[in-house]
Design an enzyme around this catalytic site. Structure first.
Site, short mmCIF file in Angstrom:
data_model
loop_
_atom_site.label_atom_id
_atom_site.label_comp_id
_atom_site.label_asym_id
_atom_site.label_seq_id
_atom_site.Cartn_x
_atom_site.Cartn_y
_atom_site.Cartn_z
N ASP A 28 -0.72 -25.63 12.51
CA ASP A 28 -0.29 -24.29 12.82
C ASP A 28 -0.86 -23.44 13.86
O ASP A 28 -0.16 -23.00 14.96
CB ASP A 28 0.11 -23.40 11.55
CG ASP A 28 0.62 -22.11 11.82
OD1 ASP A 28 2.21 -22.20 11.75
OD2 ASP A 28 0.26 -21.03 12.03
N GLU A 70 0.55 -22.76 17.84
CA GLU A 70 0.63 -21.47 18.45
C GLU A 70 -0.25 -21.57 19.80
O GLU A 70 0.01 -20.70 20.67
CB GLU A 70 0.40 -20.46 17.29
CG GLU A 70 -0.83 -20.29 16.90
CD GLU A 70 -0.85 -19.54 15.53
OE1 GLU A 70 0.39 -19.33 15.00
OE2 GLU A 70 -1.90 -18.97 15.12
N SER A 89 20.39 -31.80 36.21
CA SER A 89 20.88 -32.68 37.30
C SER A 89 20.09 -34.11 37.51
O SER A 89 18.97 -33.94 36.97
CB SER A 89 20.96 -31.88 38.49
OG SER A 89 19.68 -31.55 38.87
N HIS A 142 0.57 -19.53 4.75
CA HIS A 142 -0.26 -20.19 5.71
C HIS A 142 -1.90 -20.32 5.07
O HIS A 142 -2.13 -19.52 4.27
CB HIS A 142 -0.36 -18.84 7.04
CG HIS A 142 -1.18 -19.63 8.02
ND1 HIS A 142 -1.22 -21.00 8.60
CD2 HIS A 142 -2.10 -18.66 8.73
CE1 HIS A 142 -2.36 -20.93 9.56
NE2 HIS A 142 -2.55 -19.75 9.66
N ARG A 157 0.97 -1.20 -0.04
CA ARG A 157 0.01 0.08 0.07
C ARG A 157 0.96 1.08 -0.13
O ARG A 157 1.72 1.17 0.66
CB ARG A 157 -0.96 0.02 1.28
CG ARG A 157 -1.77 -1.05 1.32
CD ARG A 157 -2.41 -1.09 2.88
NE ARG A 157 -1.29 -1.52 3.54
CZ ARG A 157 -1.36 -1.53 4.87
NH1 ARG A 157 -2.41 -1.11 5.69
NH2 ARG A 157 -0.36 -1.87 5.65
#
Ligand code: NAD
Ligand code: MG
Length: 337
Positions: free
Chosen positions: A184, A188, A245, A101, A41
């Site tokens: 996906d 998330e 540990s 996506h 844009r």
């Protein structure tokens, strides 16, 4: 003219968006010898940046008019309008439409024209990493998919694009728009952004409510998480177990499943179901169209959480973090997901 044997060697590629993914894609594709223009844009925040990187920058309508492949790398929520108002009327017959996506296509917000090839190439990393790995001669793995194959060459275009990003140097995995979109979103929400931040906040609150110093709590539940995640990343849970540990390991075995129990997994399945049946996307589109009232409230609550103020003070005293943050800002593109 060129010795480039890529199926995209003679193609004009329009990259729309110059944020995290857009900048990395445009730079890598150009360095792979492909012909790239950037569509943005006029007056948008990244126009100057793309020009400073040496690209010809046009409005989206101008950029796509003579493009053989259009990569849609704007935020997901503006893609529907961008497609309907700019791409559908201006894209060349038989061109290839590419996403990073699958959300808009999979959930039907975008119904691509029948003459177009429609493909997905999603690098498994944020833009800054996609660029950095390429520059040092390596690549970030990419997953790819074909949604619509009009030319019979959609797969070749997807693979050529992934190769141009450097992904072929690493690993390419075929997927579907459905699988990429749903996994996906789940990752998330349940584990990466949503799961991890909620786990950290709950751990911090538990320690502070029990009377421990917030500074100590911050180090224990947030700061040190990086060390653990780095070990996961390098060598899985195996490597983490090698480096902590015996006491930490025993605590992991007996307490991890008490915190993340079968109830958590049952709720993860509910989250996944909402993603699969479109409930999450329907709500997200409605929230976006309403001007993000809840999103802003939720975000403010995260920003106002006491762990943020403590963290800010403590990070100011860890000089190496300032250097890391400055580098990430210069790189600029820090987002994942
Ligand atoms: P971003 O927010 O970093 O950048 C968006 C860019 O689009 C900016 O240059 C912005 O100025 C421009 N833009 C915004 N509105 C526009 C419009 N109407 N027309 C033209 N340009 C416009 O976005 P991002 O994080 O790079 O995400 C882009 C796509 O990549 C999304 O589909 C996202 O899901 C996907 N993706 C992102 C990541 C990631 O790590 N960020 C990883 C894989 C896939
Ligand atoms: Mg995502």
């Amino acid at each position: 003219m060129s010795t480039n044997t890529s199926p995209l060697a003679n193609a004009r590629i329009a990259v729309l968006g110059y944020g995290s993914q857009g900048r990395a894609h445009a730079l890598n594709l150009r360095d792979s010898g492909l012909d790239v223009v950037v569509g943005l844009r006029p007056g948008g925040p990244t126009w100057q940046k793309a020009e400073a990187d040496g690209f010809v920058v046009k409005t989206p309508a101008e950029a796509v008019k003579d493009a053989d492949l259009v990569a849609v790398l704007t935020p997901d929520m503006v893609q529907k309008q961008l497609y309907n108002e700019v791409l559908a009327p201006h894209m060349k017959q038989g061109a290839c439409l590419l996403f990073a996506h699958g959300l808009n296509v999979h959930f039907g917000m975008i119904a691509p024209r029948a003459d177009l090839d429609v493909v997905l190439v999603a690098p498994k990393g944020p833009g800054a990493l996609v660029r950095r790995e390429y520059e040092i001669g390596r690549g970030v793995p990419c997953i790819w998919a074909v949604y619509q194959d009009q030319s019979g060459k959609a797969k070749d275009y997807a693979l050529a694009y992934a190769a141009g990003l450097g992904g072929a140097r690493a690993n390419l995995i075929e997927t579907t728009f459905k699988e990429e979109t749903e996994t996906d979103l789940f990752g998330e929400q349940a584990v990466l952004c949503g799961g991890a931040s909620s786990l950290v906040q709950a751990g911090f609150e538990t320690l502070v409510e029990a009377g421990y110093q917030p500074e100590i709590a911050y180090y224990e539940v947030l700061h040190e998480l990086k060390l653990i995640v780095d070990l996961f990343y390098e060598g899985g849970i195996t490597r983490m177990l090698e480096f902590v540990s015996e006491t930490a390991q025993y605590g992991d075995y007996v307490s991890g499943p008490r915190v993340i129990d079968a109830g958590v997994k049952a709720r993860m399945k509910e989250v996944l179901k909402d993603i699969q049946d479109g409930t999450f996307t329907k709500n997200w589109v409605a929230e976006y169209e309403a001007g993000l009232p809840n999103y802003k409230k939720f975000k403010q609550a995260d920003l106002d959480h006491p762990i943020e103020a403590v963290g800010k003070q403590l990070r100011a005293k860890m000089v190496w973090l300032q250097a890391d943050a400055a580098q990430a800002d210069a790189a600029p593109l820090k987002k994942a997901g």
